[in-house]
Design an enzyme around this catalytic site. Structure first.
Site, PDB file in Angstrom:
ATOM      1  N   LYS A   1       0.758  -1.123  -0.015  1.00 32.32           N
ATOM      2  CA  LYS A   1       0.120  -0.011   0.041  1.00 32.32           C
ATOM      3  C   LYS A   1       0.731   1.396  -0.138  1.00 32.32           C
ATOM      4  CE  LYS A   1      -4.052  -2.319   2.239  1.00 32.32           C
ATOM      5  NZ  LYS A   1      -4.935  -2.151   3.354  1.00 32.32           N
TER       6      LYS A   1
ATOM      7  N   TYR B   1     -12.337  -2.075  -3.462  1.00 30.87           N
ATOM      8  CA  TYR B   1     -12.890  -2.244  -2.072  1.00 30.87           C
ATOM      9  C   TYR B   1     -14.256  -2.473  -2.014  1.00 30.87           C
ATOM     10  CZ  TYR B   1      -8.354  -2.282   0.214  1.00 30.87           C
ATOM     11  OH  TYR B   1      -7.043  -2.924   0.506  1.00 30.87           O
TER      12      TYR B   1
ATOM     13  N   ARG C   1       2.927  -6.298   9.148  1.00 31.92           N
ATOM     14  CA  ARG C   1       2.059  -5.181   9.515  1.00 31.92           C
ATOM     15  C   ARG C   1       2.799  -4.658  10.868  1.00 31.92           C
ATOM     16  NH1 ARG C   1      -3.772  -7.139   7.441  1.00 31.92           N
ATOM     17  NH2 ARG C   1      -3.913  -5.799   5.677  1.00 31.92           N
TER      18      ARG C   1
ATOM     19  N   ASN D   1      -2.217   0.290   6.756  1.00 32.09           N
ATOM     20  CA  ASN D   1      -1.587  -0.739   7.271  1.00 32.09           C
ATOM     21  C   ASN D   1      -0.692  -1.760   6.454  1.00 32.09           C
ATOM     22  OD1 ASN D   1      -3.564  -1.784   5.760  1.00 32.09           O
ATOM     23  ND2 ASN D   1      -4.632  -2.988   7.195  1.00 32.09           N
TER      24      ASN D   1
ATOM     25  N   HIS E   1      -2.198  -5.444   1.521  1.00 35.07           N
ATOM     26  CA  HIS E   1      -3.358  -6.266   1.322  1.00 35.07           C
ATOM     27  C   HIS E   1      -3.112  -7.462   0.717  1.00 35.07           C
ATOM     28  CE1 HIS E   1      -7.305  -7.469  -0.286  1.00 35.07           C
ATOM     29  NE2 HIS E   1      -6.707  -7.828  -1.366  1.00 35.07           N
TER      30      HIS E   1
ATOM     31  N   GLU F   1      -9.436 -10.812  -7.662  1.00 31.43           N
ATOM     32  CA  GLU F   1      -8.465  -9.807  -7.473  1.00 31.43           C
ATOM     33  C   GLU F   1      -7.298 -10.019  -8.294  1.00 31.43           C
ATOM     34  OE1 GLU F   1      -9.542  -9.163  -2.791  1.00 31.43           O
ATOM     35  OE2 GLU F   1      -7.477  -9.773  -3.182  1.00 31.43           O
TER      36      GLU F   1
HETATM   37  N1  UDP Z   1      -9.816  -0.799   7.466  1.00 30.42           N
HETATM   38  C1  UDP Z   1      -9.791   0.349   7.861  1.00 30.42           C
HETATM   39  N2  UDP Z   1     -10.475   0.545   9.153  1.00 30.42           N
HETATM   40  C2  UDP Z   1     -11.046  -0.350   9.871  1.00 30.42           C
HETATM   41  C3  UDP Z   1     -10.960  -1.598   8.955  1.00 30.42           C
HETATM   42  C4  UDP Z   1     -10.586  -1.852   7.894  1.00 30.42           C
HETATM   43  O1  UDP Z   1      -9.340   1.475   7.408  1.00 30.42           O
HETATM   44  O2  UDP Z   1     -11.681  -0.279  10.987  1.00 30.42           O
HETATM   45  C5  UDP Z   1      -9.177  -0.694   6.081  1.00 30.42           C
HETATM   46  C6  UDP Z   1      -7.603  -1.242   6.215  1.00 30.42           C
HETATM   47  O3  UDP Z   1      -6.922  -0.637   5.270  1.00 30.42           O
HETATM   48  C7  UDP Z   1      -7.722  -2.898   5.797  1.00 30.42           C
HETATM   49  C8  UDP Z   1      -8.997  -2.768   4.533  1.00 30.42           C
HETATM   50  O4  UDP Z   1      -9.932  -1.873   5.179  1.00 30.42           O
HETATM   51  O5  UDP Z   1      -6.924  -3.386   5.345  1.00 30.42           O
HETATM   52  C9  UDP Z   1      -9.644  -3.922   4.444  1.00 30.42           C
HETATM   53  O6  UDP Z   1     -10.251  -4.374   5.579  1.00 30.42           O
HETATM   54  P1  UDP Z   1     -10.508  -5.948   5.895  1.00 30.42           P
HETATM   55  O7  UDP Z   1     -11.107  -6.241   7.235  1.00 30.42           O
HETATM   56  O8  UDP Z   1     -10.809  -6.853   4.834  1.00 30.42           O
HETATM   57  O9  UDP Z   1      -8.784  -6.385   6.433  1.00 30.42           O
HETATM   58  P2  UDP Z   1      -7.598  -6.907   5.488  1.00 30.42           P
HETATM   59  O10 UDP Z   1      -7.995  -8.237   4.947  1.00 30.42           O
HETATM   60  O11 UDP Z   1      -6.735  -6.033   4.901  1.00 30.42           O
HETATM   61  O12 UDP Z   1      -6.678  -7.483   6.873  1.00 30.42           O
END
Ligand code: UDP
Length: 141
Positions: A11, A51, A104, A114, A117, A128
């Site tokens: 990212k 997203y 992370r 974070n 992805h 994807e």
């Molecule tokens: N995200 C965020 N706030 C939250 C939860 C998620 O900004 O409270 C963002 C974060 O960048 C995350 C992405 O949305 O990586 C997708 O969320 P997901 O729950 O799918 O997490 P991941 O699969 O990336 O661990």
């Protein structure tokens, strides 16, 4: 064990920190091969579409804004159990909760910025990978 493919994105925060190589080293050390890669500065439309599953979530607008804030490095990875293995390397969504030694925990600043992805299931991985690499060469090796 099954050979799988997964979609990984480094990212904007991690690209800005200049840690693409360090993250690639972790993929390689875990037996994941980069089989396609491109650097992209996502448009709002691309980030929103990618997203889309989160579009009703309160963080969606900030997520799109963050993902379009600078270039991202996008790669398809291949290897044994690639989807789960990449998720293990990544660590929990919130870096404060991520295990020590995960990407992370080491490179991310917050739950929104974070670092990486990774696809969460075989169906999403296929969608994807097609989203970013349809019609392009993907080099199984
Ligand atoms: N995200 C965020 N706030 C939250 C939860 C998620 O900004 O409270 C963002 C974060 O960048 C995350 C992405 O949305 O990586 C997708 O969320 P997901 O729950 O799918 O997490 P991941 O699969 O990336 O661990």
């Amino acid at each position: 064990m099954a050979i799988e493919r997964t979609l990984s994105i480094i990212k904007p925060d991690a690209v800005a920190k200049n840690v693409i190589g360090q993250i690639y080293s972790r993929f390689e050390a875990a037996g994941l091969k980069v089989i396609a890669a491109r650097m992209v500065h996502l448009s709002e439309q691309q980030a929103g579409q990618f997203y889309a599953v989160h579009k009703e979530r309160p963080f969606f607008k900030d997520l799109v804004s963050f993902m379009t804030s600078g270039p991202v490095m996008i790669q398809a990875l291949e290897g044994e159990n690639a989807i789960a293995r990449n998720r293990e390397l990544m660590g929990a969504t919130d870096p404060k909760k991520a295990d020590k030694g995960t990407i992370r925990a080491d490179f991310a600043d917050s739950i929104d910025a974070n670092a990486v992805h990774g696809s969460d299931a075989a169906e999403t991985a296929a969608v994807e990978i097609a989203f970013f690499f349809a019609g392009m060469n993907v080099h199984s090796r």
